[in-house]
Design a protein around this motif. Structure first.
Motif, PDB file in Angstrom:
ATOM      1  N   ASN A   1       0.854  -1.288  -0.031  1.00 52.61           N
ATOM      2  CA  ASN A   1       0.004   0.127  -0.052  1.00 52.61           C
ATOM      3  C   ASN A   1       0.901   1.315  -0.082  1.00 52.61           C
ATOM      4  O   ASN A   1       0.519   2.148  -0.830  1.00 52.61           O
ATOM      5  CB  ASN A   1      -0.885  -0.116   1.367  1.00 52.61           C
ATOM      6  CG  ASN A   1      -2.038  -0.900   1.036  1.00 52.61           C
ATOM      7  OD1 ASN A   1      -2.569  -1.206  -0.097  1.00 52.61           O
ATOM      8  ND2 ASN A   1      -2.938  -1.014   2.030  1.00 52.61           N
TER       9      ASN A   1
ATOM     10  N   LYS B   1       2.374   1.619  -3.326  1.00 51.31           N
ATOM     11  CA  LYS B   1       1.088   1.893  -4.044  1.00 51.31           C
ATOM     12  C   LYS B   1       0.825   3.317  -4.190  1.00 51.31           C
ATOM     13  O   LYS B   1       0.578   4.022  -5.379  1.00 51.31           O
ATOM     14  CB  LYS B   1      -0.024   1.063  -4.036  1.00 51.31           C
ATOM     15  CG  LYS B   1      -0.548   0.417  -5.218  1.00 51.31           C
ATOM     16  CD  LYS B   1      -1.346  -0.733  -5.172  1.00 51.31           C
ATOM     17  CE  LYS B   1      -2.231  -0.918  -3.682  1.00 51.31           C
ATOM     18  NZ  LYS B   1      -3.054  -2.038  -3.609  1.00 51.31           N
ATOM     19  N   TYR B   2       0.611   3.785  -2.985  1.00 55.19           N
ATOM     20  CA  TYR B   2      -0.004   5.138  -2.963  1.00 55.19           C
ATOM     21  C   TYR B   2       1.023   6.271  -2.674  1.00 55.19           C
ATOM     22  O   TYR B   2       0.751   7.301  -2.004  1.00 55.19           O
ATOM     23  CB  TYR B   2      -1.005   5.148  -1.730  1.00 55.19           C
ATOM     24  CG  TYR B   2      -2.048   4.190  -2.231  1.00 55.19           C
ATOM     25  CD1 TYR B   2      -2.722   4.376  -3.160  1.00 55.19           C
ATOM     26  CD2 TYR B   2      -2.228   2.755  -1.201  1.00 55.19           C
ATOM     27  CE1 TYR B   2      -3.800   3.568  -3.378  1.00 55.19           C
ATOM     28  CE2 TYR B   2      -3.257   2.013  -1.634  1.00 55.19           C
ATOM     29  CZ  TYR B   2      -4.162   2.230  -2.642  1.00 55.19           C
ATOM     30  OH  TYR B   2      -4.979   1.277  -2.936  1.00 55.19           O
TER      31      TYR B   2
ATOM     32  N   ASP C   1       4.851   6.149   4.779  1.00 54.56           N
ATOM     33  CA  ASP C   1       5.267   6.610   3.629  1.00 54.56           C
ATOM     34  C   ASP C   1       4.825   8.263   3.267  1.00 54.56           C
ATOM     35  O   ASP C   1       4.001   8.561   4.190  1.00 54.56           O
ATOM     36  CB  ASP C   1       4.607   5.820   2.408  1.00 54.56           C
ATOM     37  CG  ASP C   1       2.921   6.094   2.484  1.00 54.56           C
ATOM     38  OD1 ASP C   1       2.366   7.136   1.836  1.00 54.56           O
ATOM     39  OD2 ASP C   1       2.065   5.257   3.087  1.00 54.56           O
TER      40      ASP C   1
ATOM     41  N   ILE D   1      -4.471   9.775   3.183  1.00 53.82           N
ATOM     42  CA  ILE D   1      -5.931   9.540   3.593  1.00 53.82           C
ATOM     43  C   ILE D   1      -6.485  10.683   4.006  1.00 53.82           C
ATOM     44  O   ILE D   1      -6.228  11.075   4.989  1.00 53.82           O
ATOM     45  CB  ILE D   1      -6.188   8.233   4.083  1.00 53.82           C
ATOM     46  CG1 ILE D   1      -5.457   7.095   3.668  1.00 53.82           C
ATOM     47  CG2 ILE D   1      -7.431   7.842   4.563  1.00 53.82           C
ATOM     48  CD1 ILE D   1      -4.769   6.000   4.854  1.00 53.82           C
TER      49      ILE D   1
ATOM     50  N   ARG E   1     -12.381   1.855  -0.535  1.00 50.64           N
ATOM     51  CA  ARG E   1     -11.325   2.630  -1.211  1.00 50.64           C
ATOM     52  C   ARG E   1     -11.493   4.115  -1.329  1.00 50.64           C
ATOM     53  O   ARG E   1     -12.679   4.455  -1.566  1.00 50.64           O
ATOM     54  CB  ARG E   1     -10.999   2.026  -2.294  1.00 50.64           C
ATOM     55  CG  ARG E   1     -10.970   0.515  -2.761  1.00 50.64           C
ATOM     56  CD  ARG E   1     -10.393   0.134  -4.012  1.00 50.64           C
ATOM     57  NE  ARG E   1      -9.045   0.634  -4.327  1.00 50.64           N
ATOM     58  CZ  ARG E   1      -8.494   1.095  -5.584  1.00 50.64           C
ATOM     59  NH1 ARG E   1      -9.412   0.982  -6.672  1.00 50.64           N
ATOM     60  NH2 ARG E   1      -7.520   1.488  -5.776  1.00 50.64           N
ATOM     61  N   THR E   2     -10.507   5.001  -0.872  1.00 48.04           N
ATOM     62  CA  THR E   2     -10.759   6.346  -0.957  1.00 48.04           C
ATOM     63  C   THR E   2     -11.128   6.721  -2.278  1.00 48.04           C
ATOM     64  O   THR E   2     -10.471   6.327  -3.228  1.00 48.04           O
ATOM     65  CB  THR E   2      -9.453   7.085  -0.021  1.00 48.04           C
ATOM     66  OG1 THR E   2      -8.495   6.935  -0.960  1.00 48.04           O
ATOM     67  CG2 THR E   2      -9.426   6.640   1.011  1.00 48.04           C
TER      68      THR E   2
ATOM     69  N   SER F   1      -7.508   7.468  -4.156  1.00 53.22           N
ATOM     70  CA  SER F   1      -6.570   6.314  -4.625  1.00 53.22           C
ATOM     71  C   SER F   1      -7.397   5.737  -5.663  1.00 53.22           C
ATOM     72  O   SER F   1      -6.800   5.201  -6.790  1.00 53.22           O
ATOM     73  CB  SER F   1      -6.549   5.275  -3.521  1.00 53.22           C
ATOM     74  OG  SER F   1      -7.971   4.513  -3.259  1.00 53.22           O
TER      75      SER F   1
ATOM     76  N   GLY G   1      -9.814  -3.096  -1.857  1.00 53.97           N
ATOM     77  CA  GLY G   1      -9.827  -2.531  -0.804  1.00 53.97           C
ATOM     78  C   GLY G   1     -10.120  -3.397   0.366  1.00 53.97           C
ATOM     79  O   GLY G   1     -11.056  -3.445   1.244  1.00 53.97           O
TER      80      GLY G   1
ATOM     81  N   GLY H   1      -7.496  -5.504   1.635  1.00 52.95           N
ATOM     82  CA  GLY H   1      -6.190  -5.616   2.297  1.00 52.95           C
ATOM     83  C   GLY H   1      -6.071  -5.272   3.706  1.00 52.95           C
ATOM     84  O   GLY H   1      -5.745  -6.189   4.659  1.00 52.95           O
ATOM     85  N   LEU H   2      -6.467  -4.077   4.025  1.00 53.53           N
ATOM     86  CA  LEU H   2      -6.366  -3.528   5.460  1.00 53.53           C
ATOM     87  C   LEU H   2      -7.405  -4.408   6.272  1.00 53.53           C
ATOM     88  O   LEU H   2      -7.185  -4.342   7.678  1.00 53.53           O
ATOM     89  CB  LEU H   2      -6.587  -2.019   5.313  1.00 53.53           C
ATOM     90  CG  LEU H   2      -5.625  -1.173   4.552  1.00 53.53           C
ATOM     91  CD1 LEU H   2      -6.101   0.341   5.104  1.00 53.53           C
ATOM     92  CD2 LEU H   2      -4.188  -1.343   5.429  1.00 53.53           C
TER      93      LEU H   2
HETATM   94  P1  ADP Z   1      -6.488  -1.902  -1.623  1.00 49.63           P
HETATM   95  O1  ADP Z   1      -6.330  -3.242  -2.332  1.00 49.63           O
HETATM   96  O2  ADP Z   1      -7.536  -1.099  -2.279  1.00 49.63           O
HETATM   97  O3  ADP Z   1      -5.142  -1.054  -1.439  1.00 49.63           O
HETATM   98  P2  ADP Z   1      -6.567  -1.606   1.149  1.00 49.63           P
HETATM   99  O4  ADP Z   1      -7.493  -2.308   2.017  1.00 49.63           O
HETATM  100  O5  ADP Z   1      -5.082  -2.252   1.457  1.00 49.63           O
HETATM  101  O6  ADP Z   1      -6.965  -2.009  -0.326  1.00 49.63           O
HETATM  102  O7  ADP Z   1      -6.628  -0.310   1.426  1.00 49.63           O
HETATM  103  C1  ADP Z   1      -7.864   0.208   1.462  1.00 49.63           C
HETATM  104  C2  ADP Z   1      -7.845   1.544   1.128  1.00 49.63           C
HETATM  105  O8  ADP Z   1      -7.064   2.520   1.914  1.00 49.63           O
HETATM  106  C3  ADP Z   1      -7.032   1.937  -0.278  1.00 49.63           C
HETATM  107  O9  ADP Z   1      -8.041   1.630  -1.480  1.00 49.63           O
HETATM  108  C4  ADP Z   1      -6.676   3.055  -0.035  1.00 49.63           C
HETATM  109  O10 ADP Z   1      -7.693   4.343  -0.545  1.00 49.63           O
HETATM  110  C5  ADP Z   1      -6.514   3.637   1.271  1.00 49.63           C
HETATM  111  N1  ADP Z   1      -4.894   3.354   1.543  1.00 49.63           N
HETATM  112  C6  ADP Z   1      -4.344   2.114   2.149  1.00 49.63           C
HETATM  113  N2  ADP Z   1      -3.212   2.537   2.336  1.00 49.63           N
HETATM  114  C7  ADP Z   1      -2.854   3.712   2.001  1.00 49.63           C
HETATM  115  C8  ADP Z   1      -1.529   4.555   2.164  1.00 49.63           C
HETATM  116  N3  ADP Z   1      -0.530   3.907   2.379  1.00 49.63           N
HETATM  117  N4  ADP Z   1      -1.654   5.867   1.602  1.00 49.63           N
HETATM  118  C9  ADP Z   1      -2.986   6.033   1.111  1.00 49.63           C
HETATM  119  N5  ADP Z   1      -4.229   5.676   1.055  1.00 49.63           N
HETATM  120  C10 ADP Z   1      -4.018   4.130   1.517  1.00 49.63           C
END
Ligand code: ADP
Length: 431
Positions: free
Chosen positions: A333, A336-337, A362, A367, A381-382, A385, A394, A396-397
């Motif tokens: 993540n 990626k972000y 990072d 967010i 998902r925000t 993103s 959305g 993973g977390l």
């Molecule tokens: P995804 O596979 O979409 O990354 P996650 O559950 O890991 O799914 O994350 C959910 C959402 O949280 C992401 O879609 C993103 O919008 C936001 N997010 C997670 N980690 C970060 C980060 N390090 N920086 C910014 N946004 C994040």
């Protein structure tokens, strides 16, 4: 504490019982006393006859000698006062509670008074008045006091019994709140198992059947989810082989990317189910070493990950595979972000306030504050993103959170928009 005590149902019920008991006593005592003192009873009629008899006994006009003889014979105090003379015979020592007596006018001339064994009668004749004072018998007040204490003791015992009874009756409410706390911790198999046929026992039994139903449907959903995920694996492998044979390079890339994403999703779903409903396979692991090993491939691949280890090994009893999965997801993540040319992602392991932590920071897009509370919900998902078209579901977390919680820990995410995001996994040191 006092506020909690005052708002408790138990205190309220006890208060109602005590108030009703006190009120009931006052009402009954009031009615009884009123009846005894004011009604035309034979006792009251005889009291009046007796007073007139005493009056006759001391003569007309009252003779002090006769009054003295009467006082000596009956113990009554006679007080005579007129314009010409005033005298008193009989007992004068001791306090006669004249002001506190309850008085009742029998007719124009006669007034009777009474209180706790003290009685008085006043006869007025023109300008003169004769008062008879009747004292309680020897030991009468002690006996009265003893009865009073006995009554207080009996009432206290009764109140104690009422207290225990209310406590016992309300016990199911305590069981119910304990059960709700368990259900909050997602322990749907917790049962109250209350016997009885009253409304509260019925409520507890309904709660038990409700949690059984929830537990059953969760198990069913989970079985279905893992079943489908598992069954999708085989056709997906065939699809991947077929996709690799596609000649058109763009189409092939598109197809393999999609298949890879579906594979990741299945991975997540199965890992989630394993963590939540399967048993964790825990073993003592050095968290420092484990985090370093997770970071190495990233460092080798793009050099954008920096690992800051704790100075000493951190031994913790964890499911290594699950922790690895969670940390990898956080690093993915973070990469990626955040832009490739911004500061590298830092991964730090350490110990703080009884928790071992693994923190991934990072300097990426961040967010929005109002979305922070939603991002651990599955499939959330925000907006920013999504615009970035980074892919992902959305989910993973949500899995990271479940992994931390399954170890008795937590996942904490802090972020400043377009500046920095800090995702931290905490695991209790004592497990
Ligand atoms: P995804 O596979 O979409 O990354 P996650 O559950 O890991 O799914 O994350 C959910 C959402 O949280 C992401 O879609 C993103 O919008 C936001 N997010 C997670 N980690 C970060 C980060 N390090 N920086 C910014 N946004 C994040």
């Amino acid at each position: 504490m006092i506020k909690k005590l005052l708002s408790s149902v138990f205190t309220k019920l006890l208060f109602i019982v005590i108030c009703s008991a006190v009120l009931l006593n006052i009402i009954l005592f009031g009615i009884f006393t009123h009846y005894v003192e004011n009604s035309e009873t034979s006792l009251n009629r005889h009291r009046v006859i007796y007073i007139r008899f005493l009056r006759d006994e001391i003569g007309y006009p009252p003779d002090m000698k006769k009054a003295e003889a009467l006082s000596a014979k009956t113990g009554v105090t006679v007080i005579y006062s007129s314009l010409k003379e005033s005298w008193i015979t009989g007992r004068t020592e001791g306090r006669f509670p004249e002001n506190k007596l309850h008085y009742r006018k029998i007719d124009e001339n006669l007034t009777l008074g009474t209180l706790h064994g003290y009685h008085s009668a006043e006869i007025t004749e023109g300008d003169s008045s004769i008062k008879f004072r009747f004292w309680p018998m020897t030991g009468e007040m002690e006996r009265l006091r003893m009865y009073g204490w006995f009554m207080i003791g009996a009432v206290s015992l009764l109140m104690g019994a009422v207290y225990m009874l209310i406590r016992h009756t309300l016990n199911p409410i305590n069981s119910l709140s304990a059960a709700i706390a368990e259900v909050k911790k997602e322990n749907y198999d917790y049962k109250i198992n209350r016997c009885g046929s009253d409304e509260l026992a019925h409520l507890c039994n309904m709660f038990d059947s409700l949690t059984s139903e929830i537990s059953r449907s969760i198990k069913y959903k989970n079985k279905l989810l893992t079943g489908i995920s598992h069954e999708l694996r085989t056709p997906l492998t065939s699809l991947r082989i077929a996709a690799e044979m596609v000649k058109d390079e763009f189409l092939r890339k598109d197809m393999t990317d999609d298949i890879k994403q579906m594979d990741t999703l299945i991975d997540y779903l199965m890992e989630g189910a394993r963590i939540k409903y399967g048993a964790l396979k825990k073993k003592y692991t050095d968290i420092n070493k484990l985090t370093g090993e997770i970071c190495n491939p990233y460092k080798e691949k793009n050099g954008r990950v920096v690992f800051v280890p704790h100075p000493y090994p951190i031994e913790l009893n964890v499911d290594t595979k699950a922790v690895e999965h969670a940390v990898r997801n956080l690093i993915d993540n973070a990469l990626k972000y955040s832009e490739e040319n911004c500061e590298p992602v830092t991964v730090e392991s350490g110990v703080m306030n009884g928790f071992t932590f693994i923190k991934v920071t990072d300097k990426g897009i961040g967010i929005p504050e109002d979305e922070l509370k939603f991002i651990t919900e599955p499939f959330y998902r925000t907006d920013i993103s999504r615009n970035k078209k980074t892919g992902g579901y959305g989910i993973g977390l949500d899995i990271c959170k479940q992994i931390a919680e399954a170890h008795g820990g937590k996942l904490e995410i802090k972020s400043v928009l377009y500046k920095e995001t800090e995702a931290c996994l905490y695991f209790p040191v004592e497990q």
